[in-house]
Scaffold this active site. Structure first.
Site, PDB file in Angstrom:
ATOM      1  N   GLY A   1      -0.804  -5.055  -0.069  1.00 50.21           N
ATOM      2  CA  GLY A   1      -0.614  -5.554   1.294  1.00 50.21           C
ATOM      3  C   GLY A   1      -1.379  -4.744   2.319  1.00 50.21           C
ATOM      4  O   GLY A   1      -0.955  -4.616   3.476  1.00 50.21           O
TER       5      GLY A   1
ATOM      6  N   VAL B   1       9.692  -2.794  12.878  1.00 52.69           N
ATOM      7  CA  VAL B   1       8.413  -2.100  13.030  1.00 52.69           C
ATOM      8  C   VAL B   1       7.525  -2.850  14.028  1.00 52.69           C
ATOM      9  O   VAL B   1       7.424  -4.075  13.980  1.00 52.69           O
ATOM     10  CB  VAL B   1       7.685  -1.994  11.672  1.00 52.69           C
ATOM     11  CG1 VAL B   1       6.393  -1.199  11.822  1.00 52.69           C
ATOM     12  CG2 VAL B   1       8.592  -1.348  10.619  1.00 52.69           C
TER      13      VAL B   1
ATOM     14  N   ARG C   1      -5.001 -10.130  -1.535  1.00 51.20           N
ATOM     15  CA  ARG C   1      -5.501 -11.436  -1.977  1.00 51.20           C
ATOM     16  C   ARG C   1      -6.843 -11.750  -1.338  1.00 51.20           C
ATOM     17  O   ARG C   1      -7.716 -12.343  -1.970  1.00 51.20           O
ATOM     18  CB  ARG C   1      -4.488 -12.532  -1.634  1.00 51.20           C
ATOM     19  CG  ARG C   1      -3.257 -12.558  -2.506  1.00 51.20           C
ATOM     20  CD  ARG C   1      -2.356 -13.711  -2.153  1.00 51.20           C
ATOM     21  NE  ARG C   1      -1.875 -13.626  -0.777  1.00 51.20           N
ATOM     22  CZ  ARG C   1      -1.095 -14.519  -0.193  1.00 51.20           C
ATOM     23  NH1 ARG C   1      -0.713 -15.596  -0.858  1.00 51.20           N
ATOM     24  NH2 ARG C   1      -0.682 -14.350   1.055  1.00 51.20           N
TER      25      ARG C   1
ATOM     26  N   LYS D   1      14.891  -8.485  -0.086  1.00 52.50           N
ATOM     27  CA  LYS D   1      14.457  -7.086  -0.030  1.00 52.50           C
ATOM     28  C   LYS D   1      15.475  -6.164  -0.697  1.00 52.50           C
ATOM     29  O   LYS D   1      15.098  -5.147  -1.297  1.00 52.50           O
ATOM     30  CB  LYS D   1      14.219  -6.661   1.422  1.00 52.50           C
ATOM     31  CG  LYS D   1      12.941  -7.220   2.034  1.00 52.50           C
ATOM     32  CD  LYS D   1      11.685  -6.698   1.339  1.00 52.50           C
ATOM     33  CE  LYS D   1      11.367  -5.274   1.747  1.00 52.50           C
ATOM     34  NZ  LYS D   1      10.095  -4.776   1.153  1.00 52.50           N
TER      35      LYS D   1
ATOM     36  N   ALA E   1       3.310  -4.570  -0.007  1.00 54.59           N
ATOM     37  CA  ALA E   1       3.214  -6.010   0.227  1.00 54.59           C
ATOM     38  C   ALA E   1       4.575  -6.684   0.117  1.00 54.59           C
ATOM     39  O   ALA E   1       5.355  -6.413  -0.796  1.00 54.59           O
ATOM     40  CB  ALA E   1       2.244  -6.638  -0.770  1.00 54.59           C
TER      41      ALA E   1
END
Length: 297
Positions: A12, A177, A37, A151, A77
């Site tokens: 990520g 964040v 990706r 998560k 990620a």
């Protein structure tokens, strides 16, 4: 671990937090390999010294190839979007993606991992500062919604697989964040900050600058004793209104802020990360000035 000339793979890397992690690692002297990706999404990082390996969270073989030769991995990620609450999408990225990352790490022979979790795994309650040992949600019952539940499942699986594969795992649990290229807080908030008047809520939610979380990643990798531990890396006990005031100072403009009493306060105890990782919360205005210098609002 001495990071100078060590190779650290960051999943990520092109995401909001990932960019900051890459930069903190580069500053520490590491060789940074972004595992993404689409390498073109953050091509500016290539100019800063990041190399890229193309891989998908749902393709374990591509992750294994991307991790080969690395000294450590930052499992960063994940899917977090204020507009995407679909269970399947969150489950695939957050739970299945974590499974593939840890299995691929073991297959590639990488033992050191820092996993980015969230304080959303806790059973949130106001007023009392949350500590690392406090109760968590039950992700199997989908408590807390699709993101928080997946998560929690992701972190639990990370610990399980780290034990099975004998990996040295450190987990960081940031709060909300903010940073540059932030589609979940800064950019949605920008139109409101252009209004003539805005309520300045006195309630508190611990917002943390992405650069401070990234520095905690470096601190975790440098401190071998952090393996096997989880750390809260959240914002200071500051009100939402104080964030708005700092925004105005950093941007040099903003609405008239009308104090609006909200007694609710959420707090997090960061003392373990402060002591063992060197974590700190820079003032809102300092973080926001850095954000606006890179991503004007």
């Amino acid at each position: 671990m001495e990071l100078k000339n060590k190779t650290v793979a960051v999943t990520g890397a092109s995401g909001m937090i990932g960019v900051y992690i890459c930069r903190s690692l580069l500053k520490a002297g590491a060789r940074v390999r972004g595992v993404v990706r689409n390498p073109d999404k953050a091509g500016f990082l290539r100019d800063e010294g990041v190399t890229f390996a193309k891989a998908d969270l749902l393709d374990r073989d591509s992750l294994t190839d991307a991790f080969r030769g690395a000294d450590a991995i930052v499992s960063n990620a994940a899917l977090y979007s204020i507009t995407n609450h679909r269970w399947e999408a969150n489950y695939k990225a957050n739970k299945e993606g974590t499974e593939n990352v840890f299995d691929a790490a073991a297959e590639a022979g990488v033992k050191r991992i820092v996993h980015i979790s969230t304080f959303g795994v806790y059973k949130l309650r106001p007023y009392k500062a949350i500590k690392e040992e406090d109760p968590q949600l039950d992700g199997t019952r989908r408590q807390g919604g699709s993101y928080r539940a997946t998560k929690q499942l992701s972190e639990a699986l990370a610990w399980k697989l780290a034990g099975e594969h004998e990996l040295d795992l450190t987990v960081l649990r940031p709060t909300g964040v903010y940073g540059a290229r932030d589609n979940n807080l800064i950019r949605p908030l920008a139109p409101l900050m252009r209004l003539p008047v805005l309520p300045a809520l006195t309630g508190a939610f611990p917002l943390v600058y992405a650069g401070d979380v990234a520095d905690a990643v470096v601190g975790a990798l440098r401190n071998d004793a952090s393996a096997g531990k989880a750390y809260n890396t959240g914002g200071a006990d500051r009100s939402i209104g104080e964030f708005f005031v700092a925004w105005k100072e950093a941007a040099g403009k903003g609405p008239w802020l009308l104090p609006f009493p909200v007694p609710l306060r959420f707090r997090i105890d960061n003392s373990r990360a402060e002591t063992e990782l060197g974590f700190r919360n820079r003032p809102f205005v300092e973080g926001l000035r850095e954000v606006f210098a890179e991503d004007p609002v």
